[in-house]
Design a protein around this motif. Structure first.
Motif, PDB file in Angstrom:
ATOM      1  N   ALA A 164       0.733  -1.085   0.056  1.00 54.25           N
ATOM      2  CA  ALA A 164       0.074  -0.014   0.003  1.00 54.25           C
ATOM      3  C   ALA A 164       0.903   1.170  -0.083  1.00 54.25           C
ATOM      4  O   ALA A 164       1.841   1.409   0.608  1.00 54.25           O
ATOM      5  CB  ALA A 164      -1.002  -0.074   1.102  1.00 54.25           C
ATOM      6  N   ASP A 166       0.500   5.706   0.028  1.00 61.03           N
ATOM      7  CA  ASP A 166      -0.299   6.718   0.320  1.00 61.03           C
ATOM      8  C   ASP A 166       0.359   7.842  -0.246  1.00 61.03           C
ATOM      9  O   ASP A 166       1.895   8.162   0.082  1.00 61.03           O
ATOM     10  CB  ASP A 166      -0.477   7.288   1.677  1.00 61.03           C
ATOM     11  N   ARG A 181      -4.467   7.376  -3.090  1.00 55.98           N
ATOM     12  CA  ARG A 181      -4.265   5.847  -2.635  1.00 55.98           C
ATOM     13  C   ARG A 181      -3.505   5.103  -4.059  1.00 55.98           C
ATOM     14  O   ARG A 181      -3.868   5.492  -5.162  1.00 55.98           O
ATOM     15  CB  ARG A 181      -5.636   5.071  -2.114  1.00 55.98           C
ATOM     16  N   GLU A 183      -0.892   1.325  -4.810  1.00 53.90           N
ATOM     17  CA  GLU A 183      -0.166   0.035  -4.557  1.00 53.90           C
ATOM     18  C   GLU A 183       1.096  -0.064  -5.521  1.00 53.90           C
ATOM     19  O   GLU A 183       1.058   0.496  -6.814  1.00 53.90           O
ATOM     20  CB  GLU A 183      -1.254  -1.234  -4.545  1.00 53.90           C
ATOM     21  N   SER A 236      -8.191   9.272   0.509  1.00 59.49           N
ATOM     22  CA  SER A 236      -8.475   8.874   1.952  1.00 59.49           C
ATOM     23  C   SER A 236      -9.779   9.520   1.881  1.00 59.49           C
ATOM     24  O   SER A 236     -10.730   9.182   3.125  1.00 59.49           O
ATOM     25  CB  SER A 236      -7.533   9.287   2.674  1.00 59.49           C
TER      26      SER A 236
END
Length: 268
Positions: A164, A166, A181, A183, A236
């Motif tokens: 993950a 951010d 967000r 990955e 988020s």
């Protein structure tokens, strides 16, 4: 005399051997029980638990194929600028006209993309090999954005697949709209030089900026898509910013590293 009388009185009194002996007070047993439970829980956590950690590093929003720097193949004076910054051009599209000793020459794009930097100006004298533009290699406006995070090389091995991420985007107020967000899609295990970063991003200043603390590793991050936000990506916050994101926007990426078991770093 007083001490002698007390001593004689004690000798004459029978031994209190039949009285029960108190080894500890109830409060003491309670404290001992709590200590045992805490130690047992700590031992179980040390074996089965894990510690999550992250690494923060500079990032930039780009398209997956990166950019290229367009250089003038001839020397002369720029007589016409045929494109504007931000414009999308096909391959072999005319960008500049340069007057040379042998007549007028046209500088063309190498691959299709968007002009992110237009360095040449009307009337400018250019030499062969002068940087005149930076072009981001993107064929369609709908091509998705990615983020490239330049992580310190010593952290590369600890980044798992699909970790993950951010992203704090420089043009988006974090307190209001939150973080972007994503990955991890891939990790380039080769440390990047300032020259290789500049070649990929089409910006020599970013190459120098991202290598000030050493040669980093490039981590390609796939942004989480969302049809409910204006930007087209997941944040988020519920809605994210009320505008679309542009490529070559700077950000800071927080990448989650592989979980570590406490026993791994408690034991020598």
């Amino acid at each position: 005399m007083q001490f002698r009388q007390q001593a004689l009185a004690k000798l004459q009194s029978p031994e209190e051997l039949d009285l029960p002996v108190r080894l500890a007070r109830p409060q003491g047993w309670l404290a001992l029980g709590v200590t045992v439970v805490v130690m047992a829980a700590a031992s179980v956590w040390a074996v089965t638990g894990s510690v999550a950690s992250t690494v923060s590093a500079p990032a930039v929003l780009t398209h997956a194929q990166g950019s290229y720097v367009l250089q003038s193949p001839v020397a002369g004076q720029v007589t016409a600028v045929l494109a504007r910054q931000g414009q999308r051009l096909p391959a072999n599209a005319p960008l500049l006209k340069v007057r040379t000793d042998n007549g007028e020459s046209v500088v063309r794009t190498v691959a299709a993309g968007r002009v992110t930097t237009l360095a040449a100006t009307l009337g400018q004298i250019v030499r062969t090999g002068t940087d005149v533009a930076a072009v981001e290699k993107v064929a369609h406006a709908s091509d998705p954005l990615y983020a490239t995070v330049y992580v310190p090389a010593e952290n590369a091995a600890a980044i798992p697949a699909h970790a993950a991420v951010d992203l704090t985007v420089s043009s988006v107020p974090t307190q209001r709209y939150g973080v972007l967000r994503g990955e991890v899609k891939s990790v380039d295990r080769t440390a990047q030089s300032a020259q290789s970063i500049s070649a990929f991003l089409g910006d020599s200043q970013l190459g120098e900026q991202f290598t000030r603390k050493g040669r980093p590793v490039a981590v390609l991050v796939e942004l989480a898509a969302s049809s409910s936000t204006r930007s087209g990506y997941r944040w988020s916050s519920k809605d994210g910013p009320p505008f679309r994101l542009d490529s070559m926007t700077l950000a800071t990426g927080s990448v989650r590293l592989a979980d570590q078991h406490p026993v791994d770093w408690l034991l020598p």
